[in-house]
Design a protein around this motif. Structure first.
Motif, PDB file in Angstrom:
ATOM      1  N   THR A 113       1.285   9.041  -7.490  1.00  0.00           N
ATOM      2  CA  THR A 113       0.673   8.648  -6.222  1.00  0.00           C
ATOM      3  C   THR A 113       1.431   7.493  -5.564  1.00  0.00           C
ATOM      4  N   ALA A 114       2.196   6.758  -6.353  1.00  0.00           N
ATOM      5  CA  ALA A 114       3.028   5.667  -5.832  1.00  0.00           C
ATOM      6  C   ALA A 114       4.181   5.437  -6.793  1.00  0.00           C
ATOM      7  N   ALA A 115       5.333   5.038  -6.259  1.00  0.00           N
ATOM      8  CA  ALA A 115       6.510   4.808  -7.101  1.00  0.00           C
ATOM      9  C   ALA A 115       7.337   3.652  -6.553  1.00  0.00           C
ATOM     10  N   ILE A 116       7.861   2.829  -7.458  1.00  0.00           N
ATOM     11  CA  ILE A 116       8.763   1.731  -7.085  1.00  0.00           C
ATOM     12  C   ILE A 116       9.962   1.772  -8.032  1.00  0.00           C
ATOM     13  N   ILE A 117      11.152   1.715  -7.443  1.00  0.00           N
ATOM     14  CA  ILE A 117      12.397   1.778  -8.223  1.00  0.00           C
ATOM     15  C   ILE A 117      13.177   0.472  -8.054  1.00  0.00           C
ATOM     16  N   ASP A 118      13.771  -0.009  -9.139  1.00  0.00           N
ATOM     17  CA  ASP A 118      14.652  -1.171  -9.046  1.00  0.00           C
ATOM     18  C   ASP A 118      15.667  -1.117 -10.185  1.00  0.00           C
ATOM     19  N   SER A 119      16.708  -1.939 -10.090  1.00  0.00           N
ATOM     20  CA  SER A 119      17.765  -1.981 -11.115  1.00  0.00           C
ATOM     21  C   SER A 119      18.321  -3.388 -11.239  1.00  0.00           C
ATOM     22  N   THR A 120      18.802  -3.707 -12.434  1.00  0.00           N
ATOM     23  CA  THR A 120      19.544  -4.950 -12.635  1.00  0.00           C
ATOM     24  C   THR A 120      20.874  -4.626 -13.301  1.00  0.00           C
ATOM     25  N   GLN A 121      21.881  -5.410 -12.981  1.00  0.00           N
ATOM     26  CA  GLN A 121      23.198  -5.302 -13.612  1.00  0.00           C
ATOM     27  C   GLN A 121      23.533  -6.664 -14.202  1.00  0.00           C
ATOM     28  N   GLY A 122      22.978  -6.923 -15.397  1.00  0.00           N
ATOM     29  CA  GLY A 122      23.208  -8.211 -16.057  1.00  0.00           C
ATOM     30  C   GLY A 122      24.581  -8.226 -16.714  1.00  0.00           C
ATOM     31  N   THR A 123      25.480  -9.053 -16.173  1.00  0.00           N
ATOM     32  CA  THR A 123      26.870  -9.030 -16.621  1.00  0.00           C
ATOM     33  C   THR A 123      27.297 -10.364 -17.221  1.00  0.00           C
ATOM     34  N   VAL A 124      27.730 -10.329 -18.485  1.00  0.00           N
ATOM     35  CA  VAL A 124      28.245 -11.516 -19.165  1.00  0.00           C
ATOM     36  C   VAL A 124      29.745 -11.318 -19.350  1.00  0.00           C
ATOM     37  N   LYS A 125      30.552 -12.206 -18.746  1.00  0.00           N
ATOM     38  CA  LYS A 125      32.017 -12.091 -18.826  1.00  0.00           C
ATOM     39  C   LYS A 125      32.578 -13.045 -19.885  1.00  0.00           C
ATOM     40  N   PHE A 126      33.728 -12.676 -20.444  1.00  0.00           N
ATOM     41  CA  PHE A 126      34.358 -13.480 -21.500  1.00  0.00           C
ATOM     42  C   PHE A 126      35.868 -13.265 -21.467  1.00  0.00           C
ATOM     43  N   ASP A 127      36.613 -14.179 -22.095  1.00  0.00           N
ATOM     44  CA  ASP A 127      38.069 -14.073 -22.098  1.00  0.00           C
ATOM     45  C   ASP A 127      38.564 -13.379 -23.369  1.00  0.00           C
TER      46      ASP A 127
ATOM     47  N   GLU B 163      21.862   1.463   2.793  1.00  0.00           N
ATOM     48  CA  GLU B 163      21.994   0.527   1.688  1.00  0.00           C
ATOM     49  C   GLU B 163      21.211   1.042   0.482  1.00  0.00           C
ATOM     50  N   TRP B 164      21.459   0.436  -0.697  1.00  0.00           N
ATOM     51  CA  TRP B 164      20.804   0.915  -1.925  1.00  0.00           C
ATOM     52  C   TRP B 164      19.290   0.933  -1.792  1.00  0.00           C
ATOM     53  N   PHE B 165      18.703  -0.169  -1.293  1.00  0.00           N
ATOM     54  CA  PHE B 165      17.246  -0.245  -1.239  1.00  0.00           C
ATOM     55  C   PHE B 165      16.668   0.800  -0.287  1.00  0.00           C
ATOM     56  N   GLU B 166      17.430   1.180   0.730  1.00  0.00           N
ATOM     57  CA  GLU B 166      16.961   2.217   1.655  1.00  0.00           C
ATOM     58  C   GLU B 166      16.976   3.588   0.978  1.00  0.00           C
ATOM     59  N   GLN B 167      18.010   3.843   0.188  1.00  0.00           N
ATOM     60  CA  GLN B 167      18.086   5.107  -0.539  1.00  0.00           C
ATOM     61  C   GLN B 167      17.012   5.162  -1.635  1.00  0.00           C
ATOM     62  N   ALA B 168      16.761   4.022  -2.270  1.00  0.00           N
ATOM     63  CA  ALA B 168      15.720   3.971  -3.294  1.00  0.00           C
ATOM     64  C   ALA B 168      14.362   4.302  -2.688  1.00  0.00           C
ATOM     65  N   ALA B 169      14.120   3.822  -1.466  1.00  0.00           N
ATOM     66  CA  ALA B 169      12.847   4.094  -0.790  1.00  0.00           C
ATOM     67  C   ALA B 169      12.669   5.591  -0.533  1.00  0.00           C
ATOM     68  N   VAL B 170      13.762   6.263  -0.174  1.00  0.00           N
ATOM     69  CA  VAL B 170      13.706   7.716   0.041  1.00  0.00           C
ATOM     70  C   VAL B 170      13.381   8.423  -1.275  1.00  0.00           C
ATOM     71  N   MET B 171      14.010   7.978  -2.354  1.00  0.00           N
ATOM     72  CA  MET B 171      13.762   8.568  -3.663  1.00  0.00           C
ATOM     73  C   MET B 171      12.316   8.341  -4.084  1.00  0.00           C
ATOM     74  N   GLU B 172      11.797   7.154  -3.833  1.00  0.00           N
ATOM     75  CA  GLU B 172      10.402   6.849  -4.165  1.00  0.00           C
ATOM     76  C   GLU B 172       9.451   7.822  -3.474  1.00  0.00           C
ATOM     77  N   SER B 173       9.691   8.053  -2.188  1.00  0.00           N
ATOM     78  CA  SER B 173       8.844   8.980  -1.418  1.00  0.00           C
ATOM     79  C   SER B 173       8.960  10.407  -1.952  1.00  0.00           C
TER      80      SER B 173
ATOM     81  N   ALA C  71       0.855  -1.187   0.000  1.00  0.00           N
ATOM     82  CA  ALA C  71       0.000   0.000   0.000  1.00  0.00           C
ATOM     83  C   ALA C  71       0.890   1.236   0.000  1.00  0.00           C
ATOM     84  N   LEU C  72       1.042   1.843  -1.158  1.00  0.00           N
ATOM     85  CA  LEU C  72       1.971   2.974  -1.309  1.00  0.00           C
ATOM     86  C   LEU C  72       1.264   4.299  -1.572  1.00  0.00           C
ATOM     87  N   GLY C  73      -0.039   4.237  -1.781  1.00  0.00           N
ATOM     88  CA  GLY C  73      -0.778   5.468  -2.044  1.00  0.00           C
ATOM     89  C   GLY C  73      -1.648   5.429  -3.284  1.00  0.00           C
ATOM     90  N   THR C  74      -1.629   4.313  -4.010  1.00  0.00           N
ATOM     91  CA  THR C  74      -2.445   4.189  -5.217  1.00  0.00           C
ATOM     92  C   THR C  74      -3.927   4.219  -4.872  1.00  0.00           C
TER      93      THR C  74
END
Length: 379
Positions: free
Chosen positions: A272-286, A320-330, A223-226
């Motif tokens: 009225t509501a916001a959710i933030i997330d990120s992915t760092q999909g990393t493929v390594k090679f020689d 932590e990142w998720f805590e900062q993201a929560a502040v940004m969401e608000s 329940a974020l405000g929607t």
């Protein structure tokens, strides 16, 4: 003689009286002890009852708080989930290698019964090239499948003459009114293509990853405000700025850094509501263009990583990142697209507003861009 008899009788009477007194004292002591034990037991029972009552009261308070939060949000909850795979990546050989990160994103709004009110689906299919010498081919301007529109090129091959975004829309509409269990139970074949006749009329793509993402989004919903009548939107941006060439003794990598922002907006276009997330999909090679990453390991979002992401110590504010993201969401709540785009940042993309800086030290320009997209995509 009579005197002796009287003396003996007196002695006997004294002894009897003494015995009686002794017995009375013992009985009195026993009665007192039992009374004390009874009082102690009663006190313990009362204490236990008081503790149970206090616990029950605290439980009721927590339930009331949660109920009030949901009531304030109109009983609606908003969720976002991302399911990623790197399994389509391939080694370089006669042709360039392909570091591919497919991220399926689902944003949902559910009612007080856990049924979907609105759903928004999209996929970031990020393909990054590298050579057989381990050199990265940089790419700009990644687009999601929805953003590609007719340019994705599925219509001719779909069998029903529908492009990807049209099929995604059909699936979004199909899950309205369904719970997580019902979404998970949508019938599919071995390749996860739908088998339901009604769904097949509009959807021929594989839907397994979309089912998974929708179910996870429902489980994550809060329940974020929607409010009833609010629109739901999702914005995704991707870059590969942290990609690097391989060296003789050091792996190279292609990294798809994707940012996701889901929002709900009111009639005035304000968040009225916001959710933030990120992915760092990393493929390594020689240095010979051979992939060294475990492609089956999957990709966790920053939100899923939680404390494992390891930002707290380096953040400067102990968050932590998720805590900062929560502040940004608000901080985004109540802002429209113009106001979000206008949030002041420095040359590193970090916020400069003192109220924001107190809780957010990460760069926010990417979240601004994704949030503006989400507002524009809201429907």
């Amino acid at each position: 003689m009579r005197r002796k008899i009287r003396i003996a009788a007196a002695v006997l009477a004294v002894m009897t009286l003494a015995a009686g007194c002794g017995q009375g004292k013992g009985a009195e002591t026993s009665t007192t002890t039992k009374a004390a034990e009874t009082t102690k037991a009663e006190t313990a029972a009362e204490t236990k009852a008081e503790t149970e009552a206090q616990t029950e009261a605290e439980t009721e308070t927590e339930a009331e708080t949660e109920a009030k939060a949901e009531a304030a949000a109109g009983g609606y909850r908003t969720g976002l989930a991302v399911v990623s795979s790197m399994s389509s990546s391939k080694d370089a050989g006669d042709s360039n290698g392909n570091a591919q990160v497919d991220s399926v994103a689902a944003a949902v709004v559910i009612d007080e019964e856990g049924k979907i009110v609105s759903c928004y689906l999209d996929t970031a299919q990020n393909k990054m090239g590298f050579t057989s010498q381990g050199k990265v081919e940089m790419t700009d301007g990644f687009k999601t499948k929805k953003e590609l529109g007719d340019g994705y090129g599925m219509k001719a091959a779909s069998g029903i003459g529908k492009e990807w975004f049209e099929q995604a829309q059909a699936l979004e509409e199909y899950v309205i009114g369904k719970t997580a269990q019902e979404v998970a139970g949508i019938a599919v074949d071995d390749s996860t293509k739908p088998t339901d006749v009604d769904l097949l009329a509009g959807v021929t793509i594989k839907i397994g990853s979309y089912q998974e993402a929708i179910v996870e989004a429902i489980k994550d919903a809060k329940a974020l405000g929607t409010q009833p009548g609010d629109k739901l939107g999702l914005g995704i941006i991707t870059n590969m700025n942290k990609s690097k060439d391989a060296e003789a003794d050091k792996e190279g990598q292609c990294q798809a850094y994707s940012t996701y922002v889901a929002v709900t907006t009111d009639a005035d276009g304000k968040i009225t509501a916001a959710i933030i997330d990120s992915t760092q999909g990393t493929v390594k090679f020689d240095a010979e263009g051979k992939i060294t990453s475990d492609l089956a390991s999957g990709v966790k979002t920053k939100r899923q990583l939680g404390d494992e992401y390891g930002m707290k110590a380096a953040s400067g504010i102990g968050k932590e990142w998720f805590e900062q993201a929560a502040v940004m969401e608000s901080y985004l709540i109540g802002k429209d697209a113009g106001e979000v785009a206008g949030i002041a940042v420095d040359e590193d993309g970090k916020g400069t507003d003192p109220d924001l800086v107190a809780g957010v030290t990460i760069s926010i320009d990417g979240y601004q861009t994704a949030a503006v997209k989400a507002i524009e995509n809201a429907k």
